[in-house]
Design a protein around this motif. Structure first.
Motif, mmCIF file in Angstrom:
data_model
loop_
_atom_site.group_PDB
_atom_site.id
_atom_site.type_symbol
_atom_site.label_atom_id
_atom_site.label_comp_id
_atom_site.label_asym_id
_atom_site.label_seq_id
_atom_site.Cartn_x
_atom_site.Cartn_y
_atom_site.Cartn_z
ATOM 1 N N LEU A 6 0.841 -1.190 0.000
ATOM 2 C CA LEU A 6 0.000 0.000 0.000
ATOM 3 C C LEU A 6 0.871 1.233 0.000
ATOM 4 N N TYR A 118 -17.431 -3.040 7.000
ATOM 5 C CA TYR A 118 -16.277 -2.480 6.303
ATOM 6 C C TYR A 118 -15.877 -3.399 5.158
ATOM 7 N N GLU A 121 -11.490 -1.349 0.782
ATOM 8 C CA GLU A 121 -10.936 0.010 0.841
ATOM 9 C C GLU A 121 -10.790 0.494 2.284
ATOM 10 N N ASP A 122 -11.748 0.151 3.136
ATOM 11 C CA ASP A 122 -11.672 0.550 4.544
ATOM 12 C C ASP A 122 -10.467 -0.092 5.222
ATOM 13 N N SER A 124 -7.805 -1.255 3.716
ATOM 14 C CA SER A 124 -6.620 -0.680 3.091
ATOM 15 C C SER A 124 -6.252 0.627 3.780
ATOM 16 N N ARG A 125 -7.234 1.459 4.040
ATOM 17 C CA ARG A 125 -7.000 2.754 4.681
ATOM 18 C C ARG A 125 -6.449 2.587 6.110
#
Length: 129
Positions: A6, A118, A121-122, A124-125
């Protein structure tokens, strides 16, 4: 599927944690979260459905990150696990269906919250943060 790193900004790569603990009493949520984490490139994901199981895993494995369901049952929260992670300097997030409105216990108001439900993307963030 190939594993990926990431990015925190345009040029700096921050690898995902290698070993992640999930503390979640709902087996379907735990399995889905594990699958998403593996897709994000986490090498080893371990799950526990209770504080006792989580603490036992922590005796065996050096986790780099944790996702803690705040309320595991009517009688149990993941706060003892969070306290131990905090003392070890291991980053973690609380997962809850209450989101930002969750009534956080004293000493944990700074802890990041991952709002259920979730997805990729959640996660990943939060792994980047």
């Amino acid at each position: 599927m190939p594993r990926m790193n990431l990015r925190t900004n345009g040029s700096e790569e921050r690898p995902v944690p290698s070993v992640v603990l999930i503390v979640e009493d709902n087996a379907i949520i735990a399995m889905n979260t594990e699958s998403l984490l593996l897709d994000l490139g986490v090498a080893d994901v371990r799950s526990a459905s209770s504080v006792t199981d989580a603490l036992a895993l922590m005796d065996e494995v050096d986790f780099q990150f944790a996702i803690l369901d705040l309320r595991l049952s009517e009688d149990e929260t993941s706060l003892p696990v969070a306290e131990r992670l905090l003392k070890a300097g291991t980053p973690f997030v609380f997962a809850t269906g209450f989101g930002e409105e969750a009534d956080m216990p004293a000493g944990f108001s700074h802890a990041p919250i991952l709002k259920k439900p979730y997805g990729f993307e959640d996660l990943s963030r939060v792994l980047r943060g």
